[in-house]
Design a protein around this motif. Structure first.
Motif, PDB file in Angstrom:
ATOM      1  N   PRO A  37      -4.444  12.046  -6.992  1.00 34.40           N
ATOM      2  CA  PRO A  37      -4.169  12.058  -5.592  1.00 34.40           C
ATOM      3  C   PRO A  37      -4.322  13.543  -5.151  1.00 34.40           C
ATOM      4  CG  PRO A  37      -2.232  11.146  -6.578  1.00 34.40           C
ATOM      5  CD  PRO A  37      -3.162  11.519  -7.768  1.00 34.40           C
TER       6      PRO A  37
ATOM      7  N   SER B 260      -2.637   7.601   0.477  1.00 27.71           N
ATOM      8  CA  SER B 260      -2.242   8.976  -0.229  1.00 27.71           C
ATOM      9  C   SER B 260      -2.454   8.984  -1.679  1.00 27.71           C
ATOM     10  CB  SER B 260      -0.793   9.375   0.038  1.00 27.71           C
ATOM     11  OG  SER B 260      -0.474   9.407   1.448  1.00 27.71           O
ATOM     12  N   ALA B 261      -2.260   8.136  -2.298  1.00 27.56           N
ATOM     13  CA  ALA B 261      -2.426   7.981  -3.746  1.00 27.56           C
ATOM     14  C   ALA B 261      -3.857   7.626  -4.500  1.00 27.56           C
ATOM     15  CB  ALA B 261      -1.440   7.054  -4.604  1.00 27.56           C
TER      16      ALA B 261
ATOM     17  N   THR C 294      -9.745  11.072   0.880  1.00 25.28           N
ATOM     18  CA  THR C 294      -9.423  11.730   2.320  1.00 25.28           C
ATOM     19  C   THR C 294      -9.662   9.987   3.092  1.00 25.28           C
ATOM     20  OG1 THR C 294     -11.399  12.098   3.087  1.00 25.28           O
ATOM     21  CG2 THR C 294     -10.061  13.802   2.063  1.00 25.28           C
TER      22      THR C 294
ATOM     23  N   ARG D  12      -4.412  16.748  -1.944  1.00 26.96           N
ATOM     24  CA  ARG D  12      -3.418  17.145  -0.805  1.00 26.96           C
ATOM     25  C   ARG D  12      -4.120  16.682   0.372  1.00 26.96           C
ATOM     26  NH1 ARG D  12      -1.846  23.452   0.500  1.00 26.96           N
ATOM     27  NH2 ARG D  12      -0.588  22.775   2.475  1.00 26.96           N
ATOM     28  N   ILE D  13      -3.595  16.094   1.274  1.00 28.46           N
ATOM     29  CA  ILE D  13      -4.209  15.532   2.562  1.00 28.46           C
ATOM     30  C   ILE D  13      -3.276  16.198   3.780  1.00 28.46           C
ATOM     31  CG2 ILE D  13      -4.229  13.546   4.000  1.00 28.46           C
ATOM     32  CD1 ILE D  13      -4.281  11.669   1.620  1.00 28.46           C
TER      33      ILE D  13
ATOM     34  N   ARG E  72      -2.060  17.002   6.994  1.00 27.03           N
ATOM     35  CA  ARG E  72      -1.573  16.218   8.359  1.00 27.03           C
ATOM     36  C   ARG E  72      -2.243  16.762   9.341  1.00 27.03           C
ATOM     37  NH1 ARG E  72       5.009  15.433   7.413  1.00 27.03           N
ATOM     38  NH2 ARG E  72       4.812  14.545   5.233  1.00 27.03           N
TER      39      ARG E  72
ATOM     40  N   ASP F   1      -0.908   2.892   3.347  1.00 33.35           N
ATOM     41  CA  ASP F   1      -0.669   4.246   2.695  1.00 33.35           C
ATOM     42  C   ASP F   1      -1.827   4.554   1.853  1.00 33.35           C
ATOM     43  OD1 ASP F   1      -0.141   6.754   1.902  1.00 33.35           O
ATOM     44  OD2 ASP F   1       1.934   6.380   1.434  1.00 33.35           O
TER      45      ASP F   1
ATOM     46  N   ASN G 228      -3.567   9.790   6.681  1.00 33.32           N
ATOM     47  CA  ASN G 228      -3.045   9.237   5.427  1.00 33.32           C
ATOM     48  C   ASN G 228      -2.940   7.709   5.657  1.00 33.32           C
ATOM     49  OD1 ASN G 228      -0.658   9.313   6.779  1.00 33.32           O
ATOM     50  ND2 ASN G 228       0.627  10.226   4.975  1.00 33.32           N
ATOM     51  N   THR G 229      -3.273   6.946   6.539  1.00 34.76           N
ATOM     52  CA  THR G 229      -3.302   5.504   6.569  1.00 34.76           C
ATOM     53  C   THR G 229      -4.315   5.019   7.214  1.00 34.76           C
ATOM     54  OG1 THR G 229      -2.046   5.333   8.886  1.00 34.76           O
ATOM     55  CG2 THR G 229      -0.669   5.800   6.984  1.00 34.76           C
TER      56      THR G 229
ATOM     57  N   GLU H 103       5.421  11.544   9.245  1.00 33.55           N
ATOM     58  CA  GLU H 103       5.214  11.238   7.895  1.00 33.55           C
ATOM     59  C   GLU H 103       3.623  10.639   7.748  1.00 33.55           C
ATOM     60  OE1 GLU H 103       6.826   9.682   3.427  1.00 33.55           O
ATOM     61  OE2 GLU H 103       7.831   9.301   5.394  1.00 33.55           O
ATOM     62  N   TYR H 104       3.472   9.628   8.531  1.00 31.71           N
ATOM     63  CA  TYR H 104       2.173   9.147   8.613  1.00 31.71           C
ATOM     64  C   TYR H 104       1.571   9.290  10.148  1.00 31.71           C
ATOM     65  CZ  TYR H 104       4.461   6.654   4.739  1.00 31.71           C
ATOM     66  OH  TYR H 104       5.040   6.440   3.663  1.00 31.71           O
TER      67      TYR H 104
END
Length: 655
Positions: free
Chosen positions: A531, A472-473, A477, A533-534, A536, A470, A499-500, A277-278
């Motif tokens: 936000p 993401s919001a 990028t 779309r990032i 992964r 995080d 995303n971090t 997820e991260y």
């Protein structure tokens, strides 16, 4: 107690007191523990061997009309040591109980004792003051300063000759002024006997290392001026002979993988847990480690990274105990965790958990210069001669003396005020976390967010001075956000995933820096960007298998083979071939391929996806032939000449 404090305070006023020592008296063990926890400037403790709870309710807990013991002096000493092992501890005893007390204290971390009946306050003060000065002493740094101020003419290396070659030069004098006079005057060579030799220390460098060993809880400590990368290689080459098995976290620093090649080890790679997820990599699951220890009980050593780049640290004690039951030496890479000894929030350290070796990047989280590191040894079977030969093999014969001095000073600072500085850092870390979360856009990840599912029941802890945020919001990028923070707000972060971002707080973090960071993130959050779309980062494929010993594969000439052809199509012919190099995406720095490893379609796809990813990733080991990204792999002829791994291991076992 009042009489004791008054007597010592009077002596401090009458006698030499370079540190401005003062005395604080408390009546109970609880008060003592509270004071030690809250006042970082406390440097020494005198414990009364009759520790009574004077605040008990009358009539309760009394024996023979006296207050009951709250806790024994020994229990209090243990508690003090658990909280702050750097403190000097003395015990106040009655002369008639000397034999009993001294016998007990001989095996404890106690610096001495005073006879209550003597009331020799000036004498006691002199002892306290002398011990404090001893702990504050920096043997090497003091000698370096003394030599520099002697202003000797230099008829030896280095060539700048105390900076004389730079002064007055129209081309180089600006560098001299930028760096400062003393950096050049302190840049000396092994031609100066009074500064000792790092490769064969018998004087002040050895003294400095001994003081460091005591401070960090080691039997022996060695200074390293080539970073923890070299420290790891030295230990591996000391412990591992060609053909010996080494259990290692695949998430280890690339220097460990280089050490596998150099030592000729047979590596047993343990896949780390992953948080997709991260894009984070966690510890190896305990179950995986225990299974590997049982399956490879003939392994010579195991090396793990604790804490990780993101601050995740193992529950080390059960792992170390399991390894030691089979005679496996334990090496812990504590590059990011060297400060842990000096605050209970971070303990136990690897050495306290029973590790045989720990390597630390003193420069990463303390006040030493870059590349300045330490090797700590607690191995009861330590072979110093073999270690020294390997140490000298990797260490420059022209070490930077200012770097050695910085290790000496970093140790002193942590010993004298590390608790106070780390306590402040922990407070700032909590404040920073709350401020970031208050933006409503950025969020500091909690331990449970960071932990991959596979290790959630493994007792893994988080170093709270490493904040993973995080983003993401935010509507940015990671690359855009890093650029914005740097160019607009003058903020440079530690690292990032897709995303971090990771923020590293140290003893050098200030509240002003925290305020500026908050201001920057709040301004960005108020932009109200939607936000986005990032994408992964591709997930690192699991380790495949070794066809050949990494050392054998690495020393083959190999051939460069492109990952893509000129039409940008994936070269599927790579599947089944053998890598001759280590291929490491950075970040995170985990090898996708090591020498001798079989290449699979999944690995090819992963590398190609990284090349095409919007997230900027360095691919160490990938070589460009013109525009074509290539990796070095064994030729068919070389693969045919090498012994398969199993046969090679049997051959080495018979040598």
């Amino acid at each position: 107690m009042k009489e004791l404090c008054k007597g010592l305070s009077t002596a401090a006023k009458q006698l030499e007191n370079p540190f401005g020592i003062s005395f604080l008296g408390v009546a109970t063990a609880e008060e003592a523990i509270t004071a030690i926890r809250e006042y970082g400037d406390i440097q020494a403790v005198i414990v009364d061997d009759k520790t009574y709870n004077l605040t008990q309710t009358p009539g309760k807990g009394r024996r023979n009309g006296r207050p009951a013991l709250q806790m024994s002096a020994l229990e209090l000493i243990h508690t003090i040591h658990d909280l702050r092992p750097e403190l000097d501890v003395y015990v106040l005893i009655a002369q008639d109980s000397e034999s009993t007390i001294v016998d007990v204290l001989s095996n404890e971390a106690v610096d001495g004792y005073f006879y209550r009946e003597e009331r020799d306050y000036p004498g006691w003060y002199r002892i306290l003051n002398a011990q404090l000065q001893e702990r504050a002493r920096t043997p090497f740094y003091d000698q370096l300063k003394q030599y520099v101020f002697m202003a000797k003419d230099a008829w030896h290396t280095p060539g700048h000759s105390s900076g004389d070659s730079l002064r007055g030069s129209p081309w180089a004098e600006d560098f001299y002024h930028f760096m400062g006079e003393h950096i050049f005057r302190g840049d000396l060579s092994v031609s100066v006997p009074m500064l000792d030799s790092l490769l064969h220390p018998t004087g002040i460098i050895e003294e400095a290392q001994q003081v460091a060993a005591k401070a960090f809880g080691a039997r022996r400590t060695f200074f390293a001026t080539n970073g923890t990368s070299t420290a790891n290689k030295v230990i591996l080459q000391t412990l591992i002979a060609p053909g010996d098995k080494l259990l290692l976290d695949r998430n280890c620093h690339k220097s460990v993988h280089h050490g596998v090649v150099i030592s000729g080890a047979v590596p047993i790679y343990l896949d780390s847990s992953t948080n997709t997820e991260y894009g984070l990599f966690g510890p190896v699951p305990k179950a995986t480690i225990f299974k590997a220890i049982e399956a490879h009980s003939d392994a010579r050593a195991i090396i793990l990274t604790s804490c990780t780049y993101d601050g995740l640290r193992y529950d080390l004690r059960p792992i170390i105990e399991a390894a030691h039951q089979h005679g496996i030496k334990v090496i812990i890479d504590e590059a990011w965790y060297g400060h842990a000894r000096f605050h209970p929030a971070f303990r136990p350290t690897a050495l306290e958990a029973g590790a045989d070796y720990a390597t630390q990047s003193t420069h990463k989280v303390m006040s030493a210069f870059s590349q300045a590191s330490m090797i700590h040894v607690n191995d009861p079977d330590f072979n110093e001669h073999v270690f020294r030969e390997n140490y000298n093999m990797h260490t420059s014969t022209s070490p930077q003396y200012s770097m050695i001095a910085s290790l000496d000073v970093a140790r002193r600072q942590m010993s004298m005020e590390g608790y106070k500085l780390l306590d402040r850092t922990l407070q700032l870390a909590q404040e920073t976390k709350e401020l970031i979360n208050s933006t409503g856009v950025f969020r500091v990840l909690e331990l449970n967010d960071l932990l991959p599912e596979a290790v959630k029941s493994d007792g893994v802890q988080l170093d709270p001075t490493k904040l993973t945020v995080d983003i993401s919001a935010s509507g940015y990028t990671v690359d855009e956000l890093q650029k914005l923070l740097f160019e607009r707000f003058n903020i440079q972060i530690e690292k990032s995933t897709f995303n971090t971002i990771t923020l590293l707080l140290t003893i050098g973090t200030t509240r002003s820096k925290v305020s500026r960071l908050y201001d920057a993130l709040m301004r960005i959050s108020r932009e109200g960007r939607a936000p986005r779309r990032i994408y992964r980062t591709p997930e690192v494929p699991h380790f495949t298998k070794l066809a050949f010993l990494p050392r054998d594969a690495f020393y083959c000439g190999g051939e460069l083979t492109p990952l893509l052809d000129e039409a940008d199509a994936v070269n599927q012919k790579l599947a089944g071939r053998i890598s001759a190099d280590q291929i490491v995406p950075y970040p995170p720095g985990i090898p996708v391929l090591v020498p001798g490893q079989v290449i699979t379609p999944e690995i090819i796809s992963y590398l190609v996806n990284l090349l095409r990813s919007q997230k900027q990733v360095e691919l160490h080991g990938v070589v460009y032939d013109g525009w074509l990204p290539c990796i070095r792999m064994l030729t068919e002829a070389e693969a045919g000449q090498l012994l398969p791994l199993d046969e090679r291991c049997r051959q080495l076992a018979n040598v």
